[in-house]
Enzyme design. Structure first.
Site, PDB file in Angstrom:
ATOM      1  N   ASP A   1      -1.308  -8.477   0.320  1.00 44.76           N
ATOM      2  CA  ASP A   1       0.079  -8.075   0.514  1.00 44.76           C
ATOM      3  C   ASP A   1       0.948  -9.261   1.115  1.00 44.76           C
ATOM      4  O   ASP A   1       0.309 -10.151   2.045  1.00 44.76           O
ATOM      5  CB  ASP A   1       0.071  -7.181   1.789  1.00 44.76           C
ATOM      6  CG  ASP A   1       1.447  -6.383   2.226  1.00 44.76           C
ATOM      7  OD1 ASP A   1       2.479  -7.046   2.011  1.00 44.76           O
ATOM      8  OD2 ASP A   1       1.337  -5.028   1.855  1.00 44.76           O
TER       9      ASP A   1
ATOM     10  N   HIS B   1      -0.022   2.407  -4.366  1.00 46.94           N
ATOM     11  CA  HIS B   1      -0.660   1.568  -3.874  1.00 46.94           C
ATOM     12  C   HIS B   1      -1.374   2.200  -2.601  1.00 46.94           C
ATOM     13  O   HIS B   1      -0.802   2.769  -1.734  1.00 46.94           O
ATOM     14  CB  HIS B   1       0.046   0.198  -3.496  1.00 46.94           C
ATOM     15  CG  HIS B   1       1.178   0.330  -2.695  1.00 46.94           C
ATOM     16  ND1 HIS B   1       2.234   0.918  -3.314  1.00 46.94           N
ATOM     17  CD2 HIS B   1       1.624   0.385  -1.386  1.00 46.94           C
ATOM     18  CE1 HIS B   1       3.495   0.860  -2.496  1.00 46.94           C
ATOM     19  NE2 HIS B   1       2.985   0.511  -1.161  1.00 46.94           N
ATOM     20  N   PHE B   2      -2.740   1.770  -2.483  1.00 49.65           N
ATOM     21  CA  PHE B   2      -3.400   1.888  -1.368  1.00 49.65           C
ATOM     22  C   PHE B   2      -3.370   0.534  -0.466  1.00 49.65           C
ATOM     23  O   PHE B   2      -3.422  -0.449  -0.901  1.00 49.65           O
ATOM     24  CB  PHE B   2      -5.079   2.137  -1.398  1.00 49.65           C
ATOM     25  CG  PHE B   2      -5.409   3.483  -1.976  1.00 49.65           C
ATOM     26  CD1 PHE B   2      -5.253   4.350  -1.044  1.00 49.65           C
ATOM     27  CD2 PHE B   2      -5.720   3.526  -3.366  1.00 49.65           C
ATOM     28  CE1 PHE B   2      -5.631   5.772  -1.475  1.00 49.65           C
ATOM     29  CE2 PHE B   2      -6.491   4.817  -3.677  1.00 49.65           C
ATOM     30  CZ  PHE B   2      -6.127   5.882  -2.775  1.00 49.65           C
ATOM     31  N   HIS B   3      -2.933   0.874   0.968  1.00 48.73           N
ATOM     32  CA  HIS B   3      -2.971  -0.344   1.947  1.00 48.73           C
ATOM     33  C   HIS B   3      -4.514  -0.462   2.343  1.00 48.73           C
ATOM     34  O   HIS B   3      -4.919   0.497   2.849  1.00 48.73           O
ATOM     35  CB  HIS B   3      -1.960  -0.222   3.007  1.00 48.73           C
ATOM     36  CG  HIS B   3      -0.663  -0.117   2.528  1.00 48.73           C
ATOM     37  ND1 HIS B   3       0.194  -1.368   2.736  1.00 48.73           N
ATOM     38  CD2 HIS B   3       0.126   0.848   2.151  1.00 48.73           C
ATOM     39  CE1 HIS B   3       1.369  -0.900   2.407  1.00 48.73           C
ATOM     40  NE2 HIS B   3       1.460   0.471   1.940  1.00 48.73           N
TER      41      HIS B   3
HETATM   42  P1  5GP Z   1       5.071   0.427   1.011  1.00 49.62           P
HETATM   43  O1  5GP Z   1       6.066   0.675   2.041  1.00 49.62           O
HETATM   44  O2  5GP Z   1       5.594   0.951  -0.780  1.00 49.62           O
HETATM   45  O3  5GP Z   1       3.799   1.564   1.350  1.00 49.62           O
HETATM   46  O4  5GP Z   1       4.329  -0.782   0.822  1.00 49.62           O
HETATM   47  C1  5GP Z   1       4.695  -1.767   0.035  1.00 49.62           C
HETATM   48  C2  5GP Z   1       4.102  -2.942   0.534  1.00 49.62           C
HETATM   49  O5  5GP Z   1       4.226  -4.011  -0.383  1.00 49.62           O
HETATM   50  C3  5GP Z   1       4.225  -3.580   1.824  1.00 49.62           C
HETATM   51  O6  5GP Z   1       3.507  -3.693   2.946  1.00 49.62           O
HETATM   52  C4  5GP Z   1       4.993  -4.982   1.503  1.00 49.62           C
HETATM   53  O7  5GP Z   1       4.727  -5.977   2.385  1.00 49.62           O
HETATM   54  C5  5GP Z   1       4.420  -5.305   0.004  1.00 49.62           C
HETATM   55  N1  5GP Z   1       5.282  -6.079  -0.788  1.00 49.62           N
HETATM   56  C6  5GP Z   1       6.413  -6.021  -1.028  1.00 49.62           C
HETATM   57  N2  5GP Z   1       6.694  -6.796  -1.979  1.00 49.62           N
HETATM   58  C7  5GP Z   1       5.841  -7.413  -2.363  1.00 49.62           C
HETATM   59  C8  5GP Z   1       5.638  -8.632  -3.250  1.00 49.62           C
HETATM   60  O8  5GP Z   1       6.489  -9.040  -4.009  1.00 49.62           O
HETATM   61  N3  5GP Z   1       4.308  -8.981  -3.386  1.00 49.62           N
HETATM   62  C9  5GP Z   1       3.178  -8.573  -2.622  1.00 49.62           C
HETATM   63  N4  5GP Z   1       1.970  -9.197  -2.614  1.00 49.62           N
HETATM   64  N5  5GP Z   1       3.535  -7.394  -1.870  1.00 49.62           N
HETATM   65  C10 5GP Z   1       4.725  -7.021  -1.742  1.00 49.62           C
END
Ligand code: 5GP
Length: 140
Positions: A35, A104-106
């Site tokens: 991330d 996505h899984f975190h």
């Molecule tokens: P969500 O809010 O959709 O659950 O999480 C999206 C995640 O993607 C966030 O933790 C954010 O930091 C990450 N993220 C956003 N843009 C990018 C990117 O361009 N590359 C990577 N590797 N992670 C990203």
């Protein structure tokens, strides 16, 4: 979800290799990478290679592949970061706080309590690459 899936979202671009990522693992149907705005060191995302926005849109093959990737990467994160536990979570839809519309899984070392905010602060690229190498060293 094919009809409404946004082909221009950042994870779709990463899958098409139009945008970079620091990869830690992949199998036939899933990809794991660092991330870029980690909530803590060792924060990894696991995504399906198919176009799916939420957990409810995933095919059976992608579901299994993502879960297997979480197991492999999560264990490696625990070992690499020296923490005897990890957290796995995911969000479905804007109303739940999902910011990237590709499932996505975190996967994070340790607990969510006391961590930085969600997608709040860019990491140093070299630090991300160093941690990725450490995690990869625990994947067979
Ligand atoms: P969500 O809010 O959709 O659950 O999480 C999206 C995640 O993607 C966030 O933790 C954010 O930091 C990450 N993220 C956003 N843009 C990018 C990117 O361009 N590359 C990577 N590797 N992670 C990203």
């Amino acid at each position: 979800m094919q009809g409404t899936y946004d082909q221009e979202n950042i994870f779709a671009k990463i899958l098409r290799e139009e945008a970079p990522c620091v990869k830690v693992y992949e199998n036939d149907n899933a990809l794991a990478f660092m991330d870029v705005m980690p909530q803590t060191d060792g924060h990894v995302l696991v995504i399906p290679k198919e176009p799916a926005e939420t957990i409810y849109d995933l095919s059976e093959d992608a579901s299994l592949a993502c879960m297997r990737a979480v197991q492999i990467v999560g264990k490696a994160i625990e070992q690499a970061m020296g923490v005897g536990g990890s957290t796995v979570f995911q969000l479905n839809g804007k109303a739940a706080g999902q910011t990237v519309p590709h499932f996505h899984f975190h996967v994070l070392p340790g607990s969510l309590l006391g961590l930085k905010g969600h997608a709040s602060e860019m990491a140093d690229p070299q630090t991300l690459m160093d941690i990725a190498e450490k995690i990869k060293s625990f994947i067979d």
